[in-house]
Write a protein that holds these residues in place. Structure first.
Motif, PDB file in Angstrom:
ATOM      1  N   UNK A 104       0.826  -1.198   0.000  1.00 24.85           N
ATOM      2  CA  UNK A 104       0.000   0.000   0.000  1.00 24.85           C
ATOM      3  C   UNK A 104       0.865   1.256   0.000  1.00 24.85           C
ATOM      4  N   UNK A 105       1.898   1.255   0.839  1.00 23.56           N
ATOM      5  CA  UNK A 105       2.716   2.454   1.011  1.00 23.56           C
ATOM      6  C   UNK A 105       3.540   2.797  -0.219  1.00 23.56           C
ATOM      7  N   UNK A 106       3.833   1.826  -1.073  1.00 26.38           N
ATOM      8  CA  UNK A 106       4.632   2.126  -2.258  1.00 26.38           C
ATOM      9  C   UNK A 106       3.778   2.239  -3.526  1.00 26.38           C
ATOM     10  N   UNK A 107       2.444   2.196  -3.350  1.00 21.87           N
ATOM     11  CA  UNK A 107       1.536   2.312  -4.487  1.00 21.87           C
ATOM     12  C   UNK A 107       0.938   3.707  -4.519  1.00 21.87           C
ATOM     13  N   UNK A 108       1.208   4.446  -5.589  1.00 22.62           N
ATOM     14  CA  UNK A 108       0.705   5.814  -5.697  1.00 22.62           C
ATOM     15  C   UNK A 108      -0.817   5.828  -5.795  1.00 22.62           C
ATOM     16  N   UNK A 109      -1.433   6.795  -5.109  1.00 21.30           N
ATOM     17  CA  UNK A 109      -2.880   6.976  -5.135  1.00 21.30           C
ATOM     18  C   UNK A 109      -3.156   8.454  -4.879  1.00 21.30           C
TER      19      UNK A 109
END
Length: 845
Positions: A387-392
């Protein structure tokens, strides 16, 4: 459970001036007296103004200790999903809640989504079934706790719902103070002090169950119980039941297991995925594919009607919102997301800022259960990392620029932490600790994230693994480094060409000599066109290409290349230039490979003389030439000369490098080999035993040099102790297969060594298939006419002869002999041995 008997209406004192029981009356005259029983914090005016016309029902004046709850008073929320597993956690939690001394407070903490609320709801439901009062309240803030107490007072006595909130809160606390056998669930507590202030107002005979992401602050206040992820069986069962509603799975078991593993066995993530699969009629395998392709969308998506705040992405966003006063914490988590989930060295992340600030950020993340913090290392749940390394763009903590900067920071931290050498056990151990994190970063870096720094990191990791013998993994890193450099700078850039040369070297070490030759030829073509044929860099590539020819078995071409390169270097650089000296060294090695040992010894001796003059007697290249000269003397049969050279070299290396330097230890192993050739089995065995122990201690058990010694020691034991020899050779084979691959040249050497031992100890039926496999692998990788392939064919032919398969042995001896004579010459040792084997079968001599 027994509740205090409620007083009947006839027993109740008539408030006011003689009004009949059950009839409301104006009690303003005696309100301050009754307030002592109703609320310690309210006021008469508050009670009067908080009810219509200042009238209160009689229930307001019943002591709270006499108020029984309505039947089945509880408000446990509906928790999405089903409950599976957790037998140990249930047992520990119920044991903690059943403690008999003092107020029983149990804090269940863990990562958001790990199932704390579901576990608490399950325990609370059991408590209701046993006849206890259970009240559930959200407890992130003190305001939410107060609101929950007000709601309890209203549920307890609905007729008093109109009282002021402060008064109702005090009535609830008074009820909890004067009763036992109740459970108060405080869900998602953020501040332990909120619980600490509440406890003195409650009965010591009640039970308080706290769920929290806070892992600290509970000492002396509550029994501490950390909840971990589900085991695999429970995770799979949860998905199957939630995705289909039956015991039958919505997808095949392998896909479900793979998905649950990818989700880190986190209950919320599994429930979210299962709900999505049920709603959209997709299977676990398809969901896993979408998770890989669209992680941001999938972590934020679920079935229609699913509360948005209960998605994985939203749960952790709320956790990070609580750390808004520690900005470095979010930056740190985004950086940690690129490393392997466990054993991230704290020394690595300490470089992110001031030690105090980094420590505060780490403890903040740990306090909210987003990481696990130990003295020397940090661990992060894999799904938190994903989650933390996935851009959103919808999540302020995961905007694309912040994710990109975190990736660059992760690369820079690793680069800054890499040891410059691998000569000590400490540096090797540090490298080995970092490699899993480089692996993880490499695997999760997309091609469009190519940078020069990432290419350099991959190349450094490839170089380390290559030196340690993990050539297959080294090849992967070098391949990715070449891709990075090509994307950033283009194929003609000198940095890109240097990376391609590194990749070619790794291919050659992995036994893929043809691929190495093709790459070197391509690099040389580029350099010749851009720099010129006589440029030093072009000539270095030409030397590497000649080495690849040598590895491929094209010895004549290799020798001719070295001779041509040397003439050019002598004319342009001079005989003392370091590049010239390297070519002279390789030329000597080529003579040795061709079996021209006299020429090899003479070339090595002239080179050694010049290196002592130019580089000095203690230079690492000078010492390396001394080693190769001794090896050439041994191959030529001059064992006394080889022993003398190795003994002298050992003394020099001990003085210059130290007794435990890898090169010093290797020389002791070479000296042991001379003892073996000399027939001194005992001295050879003792020397190899000592070398093996030193290599295990300094280099590690899987280092190629360690495994070579292990194999050699097995060969030494083969004559006197076959059982011990078999054990050593089998161990060497297993370790080489794991570390180097099943088709690495060293692995095939181990295979042949074990086969010959079996052949000589009655295991011919097992030995022949092993030798057939070794020969087939070498022919596949190197070609049928490569010297190593011919040596394998020699070994197989000998085994066929021993086992009585004379026709097959004769045919193989003949074909291998003709190839060896054509490639190596009639006088080469291998050619002579093949000829002797063929003659022995035919009975011609």
């Amino acid at each position: 459970m027994r509740w205090p008997r409620r007083k009947s209406q006839s027993d109740a004192p008539a408030p006011g001036s003689g009004a009949e029981p059950g009839i409301r009356a104006d009690v303003s005259g005696e309100l301050t007296v009754a307030l002592g029983q109703v609320s310690a914090a309210g006021s008469a005016e508050a009670l009067r103004t908080g009810t219509r016309d200042g009238l209160l029902p009689p229930e307001a004046f019943v002591p709270l200790s006499d108020v029984e709850p309505v039947q089945a008073l509880s408000n446990i929320p509906r928790v999405p999903g089903v409950f599976v597993g957790r037998e140990d956690e249930l047992r520990m939690l119920e044991e903690a809640l059943s403690a008999s001394r003092g107020a029983v407070v149990t804090a269940v903490h863990g990562l958001g989504g790990v199932g704390k609320t579901t576990l608490a709801a399950h325990v609370a439901t059991r408590s209701i079934a046993e006849g206890h009062v259970v009240w559930w309240t959200r407890a992130e803030t003190s305001e939410e706790i107060n609101s929950g107490l007000v709601d309890f007072a209203r549920a307890l006595q609905p007729v008093l719902s109109g009282l002021p909130a402060d008064t109702l809160r005090e009535r609830a606390l008074e009820w909890f103070r004067t009763h036992d056998d109740w459970m108060l669930v405080l869900d998602d507590v953020d501040h332990p002090d909120d619980v600490r202030r509440l406890l003195p107002r409650l009965s010591p005979r009640g039970r308080v169950l706290v769920t929290t992401r806070r892992s600290v602050g509970w000492r002396g206040l509550a029994t501490d119980l950390r909840i971990e992820e589900l085991d695999e069986a429970s995770a799979v069962e949860l998905f199957r039941r939630m995705s289909s509603g039956t015991e039958e799975g919505a997808s095949d078991l392998a896909s479900i297991r793979a998905l649950c593993s990818e989700l880190g066995h986190l209950p919320l993530a599994i429930a979210q995925a299962a709900a999505y699969c049920r709603e959209t009629y997709v299977g676990a395998g398809e969901y896993l594919g979408m998770l890989h392709d669209y992680p941001a969308e999938m972590l934020a998506s679920s079935e229609e009607g699913w509360a948005s705040e209960r998605t994985v992405a939203r749960v952790w966003q709320m956790s990070l919102d609580r750390l808004r006063d520690v900005p470095l914490a979010v930056d740190l988590l985004r950086t940690l997301a690129w490393y392997a989930p466990t054993e991230i060295p704290r020394a690595l992340v300490d470089r992110l800022g001031r030690r105090h600030d980094v420590t505060r950020a780490l403890t903040g993340l740990a306090a909210h259960s987003l990481i696990i913090l130990d003295t020397d290392a940090v661990s992060v749940h894999p799904l938190v990392q994903a989650t933390a390394r996935t851009a959103d763009s919808a999540d302020p903590h995961r905007d694309p620029d912040s994710i990109r900067l975190a990736h660059e920071r992760a690369v820079d931290l690793l680069l800054a932490s890499l040891p410059e050498d691998v000569a000590t056990r400490g540096s090797v151990a540090w490298w080995n600790g970092l490699v899993p994190h480089i692996d993880h970063l490499d695997a999760h870096t997309s091609p469009d994230s190519a940078t020069e720094a990432m290419a350099l990191l991959r190349a450094r990791a490839g170089q380390f693994l290559h030196e340690q013998g993990s050539v297959r993994r080294a090849v992967t890193f070098f391949e990715h480094a070449v891709d990075d450099m090509t994307r950033v700078f283009g194929g003609d850039h000198q940095g890109t060409l240097a990376m391609v040369s590194n990749l070619a070297t790794a291919y050659a070490s992995a036994g893929e000599a043809r691929r190495a030759v093709a790459l070197y030829e391509d690099v040389r073509e580029h350099q010749s066109r851009i720099l010129g044929e006589d440029h030093p860099r072009t000539l270095v590539t030409a030397v590497n290409l000649a080495l690849a020819y040598q590895s491929l078995g094209d010895l004549d071409r290799a020798l001719a290349s070295y001779q041509q390169i040397l003439q050019t270097q002598l004319a342009i650089l001079g005989e003392d230039h370091p590049h010239t000296l390297v070519t002279r060294h390789n030329l000597a090695a080529a003579y040795a490979s061709l079996g021209d040992l006299d020429q090899a010894v003479a070339t090595y001796e002239r080179l050694l003389h010049d290196q002592v003059r130019v580089l000095g007697p203690d230079h690492i290249h000078t010492l390396g030439t001394e080693n190769n000269l001794a090896a050439a003397l041994a191959s030529a049969g001059d064992l006394a000369g080889a022993r003398s050279r190795y003994t002298q070299l050992l003394a020099e290396q001990t003085r210059v490098l130290g007794d435990t330097h890898p090169d010093t230890i290797t020389t002791r192993g070479n000296l042991a080999y001379v003892h073996l050739l000399s027939g001194d089995q005992d001295k050879a065995r003792e020397s190899y035993e000592r070398v093996l122990e030193d290599q295990k201690r300094v280099l590690g058990e899987d280092d190629p040099r360690t495994l070579a010694t292990l194999n050699n020691l097995g060969l030494v034991h083969g004559v006197t102790n076959p059982a011990r020899a078999a054990q050593l050779l089998e161990t060497a084979l297993v370790h080489r297969e794991r570390a180097l691959g099943t088709d690495h040249p060293d692995t095939l050497t181990s295979l042949a060594s074990l086969a010959f031992l079996l052949l000589n100890t009655g295991g011919a039926e097992v030995a022949v298939p092993l030798l057939e496999r070794a020969a087939a692998e070498r022919i596949r990788i190197l070609g049928e006419d490569h010297p190593d392939s011919l040596a394998s064919q020699h070994d197989l032919a000998e085994a066929l002869r021993i086992t009585g398969q004379l026709d097959s042995a004769e045919d193989l001896f003949a074909r291998a002999h003709d190839a060896a004579a054509r490639i190596l010459g009639d006088d080469h040792a291998l050619t002579r041995s093949l000829r002797a084997g063929l003659t022995g079968i035919r009975g011609d001599g």
